[in-house]
Design a protein around this motif. Sequence first.
Motif, mmCIF file in Angstrom:
data_model
loop_
_atom_site.group_PDB
_atom_site.id
_atom_site.type_symbol
_atom_site.label_atom_id
_atom_site.label_comp_id
_atom_site.label_asym_id
_atom_site.label_seq_id
_atom_site.Cartn_x
_atom_site.Cartn_y
_atom_site.Cartn_z
ATOM 1 N N SER A 50 -0.215 -41.545 -50.313
ATOM 2 C CA SER A 50 -0.253 -41.552 -48.941
ATOM 3 C C SER A 50 -0.014 -40.070 -48.421
ATOM 4 O O SER A 50 -0.507 -39.484 -47.506
ATOM 5 N N PHE A 51 1.158 -39.644 -48.975
ATOM 6 C CA PHE A 51 1.607 -38.276 -48.452
ATOM 7 C C PHE A 51 0.450 -37.176 -49.002
ATOM 8 O O PHE A 51 0.194 -36.225 -48.269
ATOM 9 N N ALA A 52 -0.065 -37.220 -49.921
ATOM 10 C CA ALA A 52 -1.175 -36.296 -50.550
ATOM 11 C C ALA A 52 -2.415 -36.429 -49.446
ATOM 12 O O ALA A 52 -2.960 -35.400 -49.106
ATOM 13 N N ASN A 53 -2.686 -37.633 -49.058
ATOM 14 C CA ASN A 53 -3.772 -37.679 -48.074
ATOM 15 C C ASN A 53 -3.633 -37.200 -46.715
ATOM 16 O O ASN A 53 -4.382 -36.634 -45.996
ATOM 17 N N TRP A 54 -2.356 -37.341 -46.272
ATOM 18 C CA TRP A 54 -1.723 -36.700 -45.134
ATOM 19 C C TRP A 54 -1.889 -35.400 -45.091
ATOM 20 O O TRP A 54 -2.352 -34.626 -44.192
ATOM 21 N N ASP A 57 -5.603 -34.177 -45.100
ATOM 22 C CA ASP A 57 -6.181 -34.319 -43.833
ATOM 23 C C ASP A 57 -5.539 -33.153 -42.744
ATOM 24 O O ASP A 57 -6.515 -32.683 -42.086
ATOM 25 N N LEU A 58 -4.417 -32.673 -42.875
ATOM 26 C CA LEU A 58 -4.124 -31.714 -42.112
ATOM 27 C C LEU A 58 -4.735 -30.216 -42.361
ATOM 28 O O LEU A 58 -5.231 -29.418 -41.487
ATOM 29 N N TYR A 62 -10.091 -26.598 -44.383
ATOM 30 C CA TYR A 62 -10.184 -25.251 -45.283
ATOM 31 C C TYR A 62 -10.329 -25.641 -46.652
ATOM 32 O O TYR A 62 -10.248 -24.598 -47.691
ATOM 33 N N SER A 63 -10.767 -26.858 -46.756
ATOM 34 C CA SER A 63 -11.204 -27.130 -48.143
ATOM 35 C C SER A 63 -12.600 -27.756 -48.305
ATOM 36 O O SER A 63 -12.890 -28.316 -47.430
ATOM 37 N N PRO A 79 -3.102 -44.978 -67.839
ATOM 38 C CA PRO A 79 -3.576 -43.676 -67.359
ATOM 39 C C PRO A 79 -2.441 -42.910 -66.695
ATOM 40 O O PRO A 79 -1.769 -43.586 -65.773
ATOM 41 N N LYS A 80 -2.325 -41.733 -66.962
ATOM 42 C CA LYS A 80 -1.331 -40.774 -66.297
ATOM 43 C C LYS A 80 -2.341 -40.059 -65.456
ATOM 44 O O LYS A 80 -3.197 -39.317 -65.857
ATOM 45 N N PHE A 81 -2.013 -40.146 -64.204
ATOM 46 C CA PHE A 81 -2.833 -39.414 -63.132
ATOM 47 C C PHE A 81 -2.064 -38.859 -61.980
ATOM 48 O O PHE A 81 -0.766 -39.084 -61.834
ATOM 49 N N GLY A 82 -2.493 -37.812 -61.176
ATOM 50 C CA GLY A 82 -1.808 -37.472 -59.905
ATOM 51 C C GLY A 82 -3.029 -36.880 -59.107
ATOM 52 O O GLY A 82 -4.148 -37.377 -59.152
ATOM 53 N N TYR A 83 -2.494 -36.530 -58.173
ATOM 54 C CA TYR A 83 -3.569 -35.936 -56.869
ATOM 55 C C TYR A 83 -3.115 -34.417 -56.529
ATOM 56 O O TYR A 83 -2.270 -33.672 -57.065
ATOM 57 N N ARG A 84 -4.328 -33.712 -56.481
ATOM 58 C CA ARG A 84 -4.119 -32.454 -56.108
ATOM 59 C C ARG A 84 -5.039 -32.142 -55.051
ATOM 60 O O ARG A 84 -6.114 -32.701 -54.825
ATOM 61 N N PHE A 85 -4.474 -31.023 -54.276
ATOM 62 C CA PHE A 85 -5.386 -30.402 -53.142
ATOM 63 C C PHE A 85 -5.261 -29.036 -53.258
ATOM 64 O O PHE A 85 -4.396 -28.108 -53.574
ATOM 65 N N LYS A 86 -6.791 -28.405 -53.086
ATOM 66 C CA LYS A 86 -6.661 -27.014 -53.134
ATOM 67 C C LYS A 86 -7.755 -26.535 -51.870
ATOM 68 O O LYS A 86 -8.512 -27.352 -51.411
ATOM 69 N N THR A 87 -7.366 -25.452 -51.135
ATOM 70 C CA THR A 87 -8.205 -25.152 -50.303
ATOM 71 C C THR A 87 -9.215 -23.983 -51.050
ATOM 72 O O THR A 87 -8.955 -23.962 -51.951
ATOM 73 N N GLN A 88 -10.256 -23.568 -50.111
ATOM 74 C CA GLN A 88 -11.006 -22.490 -50.633
ATOM 75 C C GLN A 88 -10.309 -21.259 -50.706
ATOM 76 O O GLN A 88 -9.024 -20.979 -50.200
ATOM 77 N N SER A 89 -10.704 -20.109 -51.419
ATOM 78 C CA SER A 89 -9.737 -18.859 -51.546
ATOM 79 C C SER A 89 -10.601 -18.206 -50.180
ATOM 80 O O SER A 89 -11.705 -17.858 -49.813
ATOM 81 N N LEU A 90 -9.909 -17.934 -49.174
ATOM 82 C CA LEU A 90 -9.969 -17.473 -47.563
ATOM 83 C C LEU A 90 -9.114 -16.318 -47.329
ATOM 84 O O LEU A 90 -8.038 -16.407 -47.875
ATOM 85 N N PRO A 91 -9.514 -15.600 -46.435
ATOM 86 C CA PRO A 91 -8.568 -14.343 -45.975
ATOM 87 C C PRO A 91 -7.457 -15.008 -45.567
ATOM 88 O O PRO A 91 -6.249 -14.339 -45.279
ATOM 89 N N ILE A 92 -7.503 -15.981 -44.583
ATOM 90 C CA ILE A 92 -6.438 -16.533 -43.823
ATOM 91 C C ILE A 92 -5.397 -16.842 -44.618
ATOM 92 O O ILE A 92 -4.234 -16.702 -44.049
#
Length: 211
Positions: A50-54, A57-58, A62-63, A79-92
């Motif tokens: 839930s926090f990952a999706n939050w 979404d914010l 940028y992703s 299964p052992k799993f988790g979640y990951r969020f990455k943006t694009q590589s950006l000047p900002i």
Amino acid sequence: MKWIMNDSNVLPQNLHDILIGIMLGDGHIYKSSPTSNSRFEISFGKDRESFANWVGDLFKDYSQNGIQKIYYNNDIFNPKFGYRFKTQSLPIFNFYHNLFYKRDNNLWKYKKIVPENINEIMNSTVLAYLIMSDGNFDNSRKRIRIYTNSYSKLEVTKLAESINSNLNIYVGVLHDRKDQWILTIGAKQLDKLRNLVKPHFESSMLYRLGL
């Protein structure tokens, strides 16, 4: 005087504050080379969907891929799993890499630090996301611990002072183990703290405030 953003190459104020809080905790910003642009990345445990999706979404603008489910083994029964969020590589995100990392020219690596101007950028949003990222409610002593183990004692002390001076919340600096230090916010400060940071919390993370 409060630090004011006047650079168009930084995030909007709400996302700026959120990113500062996450970066003080479990967030990372990476550069593939000293001259490349930067990307923001954070990983979450399997019980933090839930926090990952939050967060995803914010920062969705940028992703390209958003939140991804990452498997750490091939066991279909456990299964052992988790979640990951990455943006694009950006000047900002270069601004934030410069804020949070110091280059070790001997090792050719970057070391994550508490920003030198932390007293100018600390606010209730920053603290809320720091607690959601690295906080823990100690039910036996009715206190909140923030696991700042990767920072030096001087940095942890500076972080505690910034919370105290900006938000009038007394924060203790506690030796955890070896040369590692954490922040503690005691029971007498809980009501004041909750009133300040609860409006910024994602609902599944309220347990870190003892709620």
